[in-house]
Motif scaffolding. Structure first.
Motif, PDB file in Angstrom:
ATOM      1  N   LEU A  92     -52.157  -1.519   9.608  1.00 17.16           N
ATOM      2  CA  LEU A  92     -50.838  -1.163   9.182  1.00 17.16           C
ATOM      3  C   LEU A  92     -50.604  -0.493   7.912  1.00 17.16           C
ATOM      4  O   LEU A  92     -49.852   0.335   7.764  1.00 17.16           O
ATOM      5  CB  LEU A  92     -50.004  -2.625   9.065  1.00 17.16           C
ATOM      6  N   LEU A  93     -51.784  -0.769   7.031  1.00 20.49           N
ATOM      7  CA  LEU A  93     -51.646   0.073   5.958  1.00 20.49           C
ATOM      8  C   LEU A  93     -52.400   1.477   6.220  1.00 20.49           C
ATOM      9  O   LEU A  93     -51.795   2.477   5.629  1.00 20.49           O
ATOM     10  CB  LEU A  93     -52.793  -0.523   4.957  1.00 20.49           C
ATOM     11  N   LEU A  96     -49.395   3.350   7.430  1.00 17.80           N
ATOM     12  CA  LEU A  96     -48.352   3.675   6.298  1.00 17.80           C
ATOM     13  C   LEU A  96     -48.972   4.733   5.649  1.00 17.80           C
ATOM     14  O   LEU A  96     -48.444   5.686   5.031  1.00 17.80           O
ATOM     15  CB  LEU A  96     -48.240   2.333   5.447  1.00 17.80           C
ATOM     16  N   SER A  99     -48.770   8.473   6.935  1.00 18.75           N
ATOM     17  CA  SER A  99     -47.036   8.888   7.395  1.00 18.75           C
ATOM     18  C   SER A  99     -46.471   9.643   6.366  1.00 18.75           C
ATOM     19  O   SER A  99     -45.436  10.313   6.616  1.00 18.75           O
ATOM     20  CB  SER A  99     -46.345   7.545   7.481  1.00 18.75           C
ATOM     21  N   ILE A 101     -46.314   9.418   2.994  1.00 15.54           N
ATOM     22  CA  ILE A 101     -45.658   9.042   1.638  1.00 15.54           C
ATOM     23  C   ILE A 101     -46.382   9.443   0.432  1.00 15.54           C
ATOM     24  O   ILE A 101     -47.590  10.167   0.631  1.00 15.54           O
ATOM     25  CB  ILE A 101     -45.821   7.563   1.655  1.00 15.54           C
ATOM     26  N   GLU A 104     -50.597   9.061  -1.457  1.00 10.74           N
ATOM     27  CA  GLU A 104     -51.667   8.533  -0.467  1.00 10.74           C
ATOM     28  C   GLU A 104     -53.192   8.171  -1.138  1.00 10.74           C
ATOM     29  O   GLU A 104     -53.758   7.202  -0.979  1.00 10.74           O
ATOM     30  CB  GLU A 104     -51.497   9.400   0.605  1.00 10.74           C
TER      31      GLU A 104
END
Length: 307
Positions: A92-93, A96, A99, A101, A104
């Motif tokens: 999940l990290l 994220l 993606s 953001i 990073e």
């Protein structure tokens, strides 16, 4: 060049390049392993020149050891909890952090930092947290997490997940970056949402990465004993490898001495239980690997240079 000559040439090349490593593997791994299995089915005491075949009697004696079964169950629960939580959190990290953001690189470095802390230092840090810090908070009991059977188990799980998620995160990022954008764009054109793309496109394409990480960490935690030696204070909470270590150091388990053996039988049991426990500790990994082996070669090449 006829078929026979081609075969002879290939056999010679195989023997030249792969022969030495295969011979070493056969000599130092395969033969000792099967010889160890044979020793578990004898009454050899480690010294005598003769050995009598007794079948599975040594395994039956070991199966009556309550500490052995307790350590097996605890190890299974520990491996399942750590591997599952670490993979889910790291994946999940990784999703994220791929993606787009901001920050990073900083976040990747931050998540990876716990993996750089040494085992002994890490043990002292978390011992202080469990014994001194958490006990002062109103949401935690005054007793340390390391004092209870269930809480000590989850304390070890928390430490390992915290330490290893960052390393696993980088491998998942390499796998996610390697997924071709053509598949994702095609799925978006067909009307697929982000979760549909993740579950039906991305995850199937990174199966080699998943297989390598699962196999690697299952083997690592199945064979781990150092953290348990640091955090656990009661012998009844020992996982399998620490149970095996205690047998190798002290010669036998506590419950073995209370099974009615005389001194001669107990000395013999001390030697044979080492071989039996070693074989049984290795067997689950040997059963898992064939099912994941087809993904293993692809997975270990994630991030390598390709033409």
């Amino acid at each position: 060049m006829n078929r026979k000559e081609k075969f002879s040439r290939k056999a010679a090349l195989f023997a030249m390049f792969a022969g030495p490593s295969m011979a070493a593997f056969l000599l130092f791994v395969i033969i000792p392993f099967f010889y160890g299995i044979y020793l578990t089915m004898t009454n050899w005491d480690g010294i005598a020149a003769t050995k009598t075949f007794v079948g599975i009697q040594n395994y039956i004696a070991l199966f009556h050891d309550t500490e052995f079964w307790g350590s097996i169950l605890l190890t299974f629960k520990y491996v399942i909890a750590v591997v599952s939580l670490t993979n889910v959190i790291a994946f999940l990290l990784a999703v994220l952090l791929t993606s787009g953001i901001r920050g990073e690189s900083f976040l990747r470095a931050g998540f990876f930092t716990p993996n750089l802390i040494g085992g002994i230092v890490l043990g002292f840090i978390w011992q202080f947290i469990f014994n001194r810090v958490l006990t002062t908070l109103p949401v935690f009991p005054e007793k340390s997490m390391l004092g209870g059977e269930i809480s000590a188990f989850w304390a070890m799980v928390i430490v390992q997940v915290w330490k290893e998620s960052g390393y696993m995160l980088l491998i998942y990022i390499a796998g996610l970056v390697g997924v071709s954008q053509d598949y994702i764009e095609a799925a978006k054109i067909d009307g697929a949402g982000d979760w549909t793309i993740l579950l039906n496109v991305v995850i199937p394409l990174i199966k080699p990465t998943l297989a390598v990480l699962v196999l690697y960490y299952v083997v690592q935690h199945w064979n781990s004993w150092f953290n348990a030696m640091i955090y656990l204070q009661s012998r009844e909470k020992y996982p399998l490898q620490l149970f095996l270590r205690e047998i190798l150091v002290s010669g036998t388990s506590n419950s073995a001495a209370s099974q009615g053996f005389d001194m001669t039988e107990l000395d013999q049991y001390k030697q044979l239980v080492k071989y039996c426990t070693t074989i049984l500790a290795t067997a689950p990994i040997l059963c898992i690997y064939p099912f994941l082996q087809k993904y293993f070669v692809k997975g270990v090449l994630i991030g390598s240079v390709k033409e």
